[in-house]
Motif scaffolding. Structure first.
Motif, short mmCIF file in Angstrom:
data_model
loop_
_atom_site.label_atom_id
_atom_site.label_comp_id
_atom_site.label_asym_id
_atom_site.label_seq_id
_atom_site.Cartn_x
_atom_site.Cartn_y
_atom_site.Cartn_z
N HIS A 142 -0.05 70.92 35.46
CA HIS A 142 0.01 70.33 34.12
C HIS A 142 -1.37 69.86 33.69
CE1 HIS A 142 4.53 70.09 34.23
NE2 HIS A 142 4.25 70.23 35.52
N SER A 143 -1.55 69.71 32.40
CA SER A 143 -2.85 69.30 31.89
C SER A 143 -3.13 67.83 32.23
CB SER A 143 -2.92 69.49 30.37
OG SER A 143 -4.18 69.07 29.89
N TYR A 209 0.31 78.45 29.69
CA TYR A 209 0.08 77.81 28.39
C TYR A 209 -0.02 78.87 27.29
CZ TYR A 209 -4.84 78.65 29.73
OH TYR A 209 -6.03 79.21 30.15
N GLN A 210 0.48 78.53 26.12
CA GLN A 210 0.56 79.47 25.00
C GLN A 210 -0.46 79.19 23.91
OE1 GLN A 210 2.81 82.10 25.08
NE2 GLN A 210 3.16 81.35 27.17
N LEU A 214 -3.93 71.51 24.34
CA LEU A 214 -3.07 71.01 25.41
C LEU A 214 -2.82 69.52 25.24
CD1 LEU A 214 -4.70 72.77 28.50
CD2 LEU A 214 -2.51 73.34 27.45
N GLU A 218 1.37 68.54 29.75
CA GLU A 218 1.92 69.84 29.37
C GLU A 218 1.68 70.85 30.49
OE1 GLU A 218 1.10 73.32 25.98
OE2 GLU A 218 0.34 71.27 25.70
N GLU A 219 2.68 71.70 30.76
CA GLU A 219 2.52 72.69 31.82
C GLU A 219 1.45 73.71 31.46
OE1 GLU A 219 5.03 76.41 33.43
OE2 GLU A 219 6.08 74.50 33.72
N MET A 220 0.59 74.01 32.46
CA MET A 220 -0.48 74.99 32.29
C MET A 220 -0.22 76.27 33.08
SD MET A 220 -3.85 72.58 32.77
CE MET A 220 -4.96 73.96 32.44
#
Length: 257
Positions: A142-143, A209-210, A214, A218-220
């Protein structure tokens, strides 16, 4: 002679054909019988899992599992940086003029780690922290900060173990292993490098990540196998952390300013 034999064993684990074989087996349905054994031996925390162990179709699916929504609290102080993973703090400290960091008594070059002096220059006099993920841990990344991705790249070829055995007998695994690097500019004009180091060289690191923006927590991405994350900061003061401390996603590791 013993040291040579141990080094040869570490080299063998980095062989791409062996890695492919392990990856193929652990991602197949034939590995399901290992799930209860793996869960028991490594004492996985079933309470954190999004689904019960028996629901996973393969050992790799279990290994790359997600957490229950909301199970981790993300420190939301605007100037804080948080742990991007669940793991063990292997080392942390300052990056000095020599542009090296010390991990398990090994001196590692920031330039080699990042892939060039131009990338390393920003982090001189900054800070670093190394977090090791054992098979026991949740393996999504995650970030650590709020910010915008300024650069991303992939380096390295073979991947050796990144546990104590691999660090002792491998060939500088943290700076030569297959790794994906994401650099993030924070809203406070600081910079953070998230260096994801694989332990097997066949698709062991996956980015999820999309967007180039970020949010903290947030999931990376995720690791398919054992792994280490190294964080570099241009300016960060560490909070109350210590070597060999267990840490979880979202817990504060330090603050900017």
């Amino acid at each position: 002679m013993l040291k040579l034999c141990l080094k040869s064993l570490v080299e063998l684990t980095g062989n791409k054909y062996i890695s492919k074989g392990i990856a193929a087996f652990t991602s197949s349905k034939f590995s399901r019988f290992l799930i209860p054994i793996f869960t028991s031996v490594y004492k996985l925390n079933k309470e954190d899992m999004r689904y019960p162990p028996a629901s996973y179709e393969s050992l790799q699916a279990l290994f790359t599992r997600q957490l229950k929504p909301g199970i981790r609290t993300i420190d939301n102080h605007p100037s804080s940086a948080v742990s991007p993973v669940d793991g063990i703090i292997n080392d942390y400290g300052s990056i000095r003029d020599g542009m090296t960091i010390s991990v398990k008594n090994q001196q590692l070059s920031i330039s080699e780690l990042l892939g060039g002096e131009s990338h390393a220059a920003d982090y001189n006099n900054g800070s670093y922290i190394v977090v090791y993920l054992s098979p026991h841990h949740y393996h999504r990344i995650h970030s650590p900060v709020n910010g915008q991705i300024s650069d991303s790249r992939t380096l390295g070829g073979k991947s050796y173990p990144v546990n104590n055995f691999g660090l002792k007998y491998g060939t500088r695994p943290l700076t030569t292993n297959y790794r994906k690097i994401t650099e993030i500019d924070t809203h406070g004009k600081n910079k953070c490098a998230v260096i994801k180091v694989g332990a097997l060289n066949v698709n062991s690191i996956h980015v999820t990540y999309q967007s180039d923006k970020l949010e903290k927590g947030e999931e990376m991405g995720f690791f398919s196998f054992g792994s280490t994350v190294i964080l570099l900061f241009t300016q960060l003061s560490f909070s109350m952390i210590s070597l060999n401390q267990s840490i979880k996603v979202g817990e504060r590791i330090g603050h900017f300013g």
